[in-house]
Motif scaffolding. Structure first.
Motif, PDB file in Angstrom:
ATOM      1  N   GLU A   6      -7.480  -6.142  -0.305  1.00  0.00           N
ATOM      2  CA  GLU A   6      -8.181  -5.053  -0.566  1.00  0.00           C
ATOM      3  C   GLU A   6      -7.561  -4.265  -1.375  1.00  0.00           C
ATOM      4  O   GLU A   6      -6.381  -4.522  -1.626  1.00  0.00           O
ATOM      5  CB  GLU A   6      -8.321  -4.145   1.021  1.00  0.00           C
ATOM      6  CG  GLU A   6      -6.913  -3.794   1.551  1.00  0.00           C
ATOM      7  CD  GLU A   6      -6.867  -3.088   3.221  1.00  0.00           C
ATOM      8  OE1 GLU A   6      -6.707  -1.824   2.900  1.00  0.00           O
ATOM      9  OE2 GLU A   6      -6.994  -3.755   3.934  1.00  0.00           O
ATOM     10  N   PHE A   7      -8.024  -3.457  -2.023  1.00  0.00           N
ATOM     11  CA  PHE A   7      -7.505  -2.648  -3.162  1.00  0.00           C
ATOM     12  C   PHE A   7      -7.701  -1.122  -3.453  1.00  0.00           C
ATOM     13  O   PHE A   7      -7.322  -0.698  -4.545  1.00  0.00           O
ATOM     14  CB  PHE A   7      -8.192  -3.392  -4.462  1.00  0.00           C
ATOM     15  CG  PHE A   7      -8.335  -5.216  -4.451  1.00  0.00           C
ATOM     16  CD1 PHE A   7      -7.326  -5.786  -4.329  1.00  0.00           C
ATOM     17  CD2 PHE A   7      -9.622  -5.695  -4.247  1.00  0.00           C
ATOM     18  CE1 PHE A   7      -7.501  -7.172  -4.270  1.00  0.00           C
ATOM     19  CE2 PHE A   7      -9.670  -7.024  -4.059  1.00  0.00           C
ATOM     20  CZ  PHE A   7      -8.708  -7.908  -4.203  1.00  0.00           C
ATOM     21  N   ASP A   8      -8.205  -0.746  -2.386  1.00  0.00           N
ATOM     22  CA  ASP A   8      -8.321   0.996  -2.469  1.00  0.00           C
ATOM     23  C   ASP A   8      -7.139   1.767  -3.026  1.00  0.00           C
ATOM     24  O   ASP A   8      -7.102   2.564  -3.513  1.00  0.00           O
ATOM     25  CB  ASP A   8      -8.514   1.560  -1.198  1.00  0.00           C
ATOM     26  CG  ASP A   8      -9.907   1.110  -0.656  1.00  0.00           C
ATOM     27  OD1 ASP A   8     -10.796   0.552  -1.315  1.00  0.00           O
ATOM     28  OD2 ASP A   8     -10.405   1.389   0.522  1.00  0.00           O
ATOM     29  N   HIS A   9      -5.798   0.972  -2.490  1.00  0.00           N
ATOM     30  CA  HIS A   9      -4.495   1.821  -3.117  1.00  0.00           C
ATOM     31  C   HIS A   9      -4.379   1.632  -4.581  1.00  0.00           C
ATOM     32  O   HIS A   9      -3.856   2.818  -4.961  1.00  0.00           O
ATOM     33  CB  HIS A   9      -3.389   1.184  -2.507  1.00  0.00           C
ATOM     34  CG  HIS A   9      -3.272  -0.308  -2.277  1.00  0.00           C
ATOM     35  ND1 HIS A   9      -4.315  -1.229  -1.735  1.00  0.00           N
ATOM     36  CD2 HIS A   9      -2.201  -1.149  -2.553  1.00  0.00           C
ATOM     37  CE1 HIS A   9      -3.964  -2.257  -1.863  1.00  0.00           C
ATOM     38  NE2 HIS A   9      -2.688  -2.443  -2.513  1.00  0.00           N
ATOM     39  N   LYS A  30       0.888  -1.294   0.001  1.00  0.00           N
ATOM     40  CA  LYS A  30       0.202   0.064   0.050  1.00  0.00           C
ATOM     41  C   LYS A  30       0.937   1.228  -0.011  1.00  0.00           C
ATOM     42  O   LYS A  30       0.523   2.234  -0.555  1.00  0.00           O
ATOM     43  CB  LYS A  30      -1.058  -0.120   1.250  1.00  0.00           C
ATOM     44  CG  LYS A  30      -1.986  -0.979   1.010  1.00  0.00           C
ATOM     45  CD  LYS A  30      -2.632  -1.283   2.358  1.00  0.00           C
ATOM     46  CE  LYS A  30      -3.700  -0.077   2.901  1.00  0.00           C
ATOM     47  NZ  LYS A  30      -4.370  -0.383   4.091  1.00  0.00           N
ATOM     48  N   LYS A  31       1.786   1.380   0.911  1.00  0.00           N
ATOM     49  CA  LYS A  31       2.635   2.719   1.010  1.00  0.00           C
ATOM     50  C   LYS A  31       3.532   2.506  -0.426  1.00  0.00           C
ATOM     51  O   LYS A  31       3.638   3.624  -0.997  1.00  0.00           O
ATOM     52  CB  LYS A  31       3.764   2.272   1.992  1.00  0.00           C
ATOM     53  CG  LYS A  31       3.280   2.381   3.693  1.00  0.00           C
ATOM     54  CD  LYS A  31       4.082   2.077   4.643  1.00  0.00           C
ATOM     55  CE  LYS A  31       3.411   2.191   6.016  1.00  0.00           C
ATOM     56  NZ  LYS A  31       4.484   1.875   7.185  1.00  0.00           N
ATOM     57  N   THR A  61      -6.889   3.860 -10.928  1.00  0.00           N
ATOM     58  CA  THR A  61      -7.931   3.611 -11.770  1.00  0.00           C
ATOM     59  C   THR A  61      -8.996   5.130 -11.597  1.00  0.00           C
ATOM     60  O   THR A  61      -9.556   5.503 -12.609  1.00  0.00           O
ATOM     61  CB  THR A  61      -8.996   2.493 -11.621  1.00  0.00           C
ATOM     62  OG1 THR A  61      -9.370   2.363  -9.943  1.00  0.00           O
ATOM     63  CG2 THR A  61      -8.174   1.174 -11.580  1.00  0.00           C
ATOM     64  N   ASN A  62      -9.197   5.493 -10.450  1.00  0.00           N
ATOM     65  CA  ASN A  62     -10.007   6.760 -10.378  1.00  0.00           C
ATOM     66  C   ASN A  62      -9.431   7.995 -10.956  1.00  0.00           C
ATOM     67  O   ASN A  62     -10.305   8.792 -11.442  1.00  0.00           O
ATOM     68  CB  ASN A  62     -10.217   6.898  -8.735  1.00  0.00           C
ATOM     69  CG  ASN A  62     -10.826   6.186  -7.906  1.00  0.00           C
ATOM     70  OD1 ASN A  62     -11.725   5.404  -8.765  1.00  0.00           O
ATOM     71  ND2 ASN A  62     -10.983   6.321  -6.794  1.00  0.00           N
TER      72      ASN A  62
END
Length: 346
Positions: A134-137, A110-111, A142-143
């Motif tokens: 988890e895939f928020d990072h 993530k970091k 993609t955002n």
């Protein structure tokens, strides 16, 4: 002028008694500047040690010509070969590559991903850590419509290009080979099935057993991180069962090697008493005794394809496109550790 200070186009202009704009145009090969003037300016720039401000230029162009790669472990042959493939394409296309390893740790991954995003890489190529659930990072990319390619261990939920192998077929192929060699109680050392990679290999293993009318037994399936120590602990656990297995399909060559070392130490003969097959075709698997049967992924070619897809997307103005999942072939490499029914010489 302070020799320690960075040389600027203004310093070059002052030396030649011309305008800074003329120096800038010459250094950028503007056709409005004569070749003789360009040569004079470039020669002095080289002599004075002028270096263009790449960071400032990148900020103006909103492009860094840099791509990031995140792999679980750089010292694994598969990942290092993959990186070589990426670098070949990236270098030829004028891109620099930043390589990072997560050490199979989610927090480190993530970091790294957040740092690469903050440093404005033009795109990212990644293979997930064993802990990643988890895939928020990755959604940071993609955002913002920053190109993203996953390989080997991928995120099914995110829209991105993916380079994979058929892990179900891998598990089936390895297990069927052991069955064909006469092994009947076959165990499987699996990685965390939160990753589709390991889940699908396990399902392929199970299907091969079912197809051959062999029972799928939960006690013969062990989940861990597939390290050297994990392999040793797993084989101790399996051999301590009331009805121990006579073969194992391991999720990688590292754990297969540690199993083999332990079994040789306690007098179990491979492949006569026990069959063993790994995954990834690490260089050591060919040179140890007995040599280790394994499955080989086309790592270098996967790297080439991942870089081609990423750079094509970076350089495509219209970002709306159909994302591809490309399945690459695997090869069963049969060696001594599983070849119990080797043909006898005449």
């Amino acid at each position: 002028m302070d020799e320690k200070a960075s040389v600027t186009i203004h310093d070059i202009a002052r030396e030649l008694k011309i305008s800074a704009s003329t120096v800038s145009r010459a250094l950028n090969d503007n056709p409005r500047i004569s070749q003789a003037t360009k040569d004079k300016i470039k020669s002095l720039a080289l002599k004075m040690g002028y270096q263009p401000n790449i960071i400032a230029s990148n900020l103006r162009n909103q492009k860094t010509n840099t791509i990031g790669i995140v792999v679980p472990l750089i010292n694994r042959h598969f990942f290092s070969s993959f990186i070589s493939g990426v670098e070949d394409v990236a270098f030829a296309s004028g891109y620099n590559v930043i390589i990072s390893q997560s050490n199979d740790l989610l927090e480190k991954e993530k970091k790294i991903v957040q740092s690469l995003f903050s440093n404005r890489v033009d795109g990212l190529i990644a293979s997930l850590s064993m802990q990643t659930n988890e895939f928020d990072h990755f959604q940071l990319f993609t955002n913002k419509n920053i190109p993203l390619v996953f390989f080997d261990r991928v995120v099914p939920e995110l829209e991105a290009h993916k380079i994979v192998v058929d892990d179900f077929a891998v598990g089936f192929k390895a297990t069927q080979h052991l069955i064909d060699q006469g092994y009947r109680r076959i165990a499987h050392l699996a990685g965390p099935t939160v990753l589709n990679t390991y889940h699908d290999r396990m399902e392929g293993y199970k299907e091969a057993l079912r197809k051959n009318n062999l029972t799928v037994e939960d006690e013969l399936i062990i989940f861990n991180r597939l390290t050297r120590m994990d392999g040793q602990e797993a084989i101790k656990q399996l051999l301590a069962l009331p009805h121990p297995p006579d073969a194992v399909f391991c999720g990688n060559d590292t754990s297969a090697l540690s199993m083999m070392v332990y079994m040789k130490k306690i007098g179990i003969r491979i492949p006569e008493d026990f069959g063993l097959i790994g995954f990834s075709n690490e260089p050591f698997s060919e040179v140890v005794t007995p040599s280790i049967s394994t499955l080989q992924q086309p790592a270098f070619e996967m790297g080439l394809k991942a870089a081609e897809l990423l750079i094509r997307e970076i350089e495509t103005k219209n970002k709306t496109q159909n994302y591809q999942t490309i399945t690459m072939p695997t090869e069963l490499v049969i060696r001594e550790s599983s070849l119990r029914n080797a043909p006898r010489s005449a």
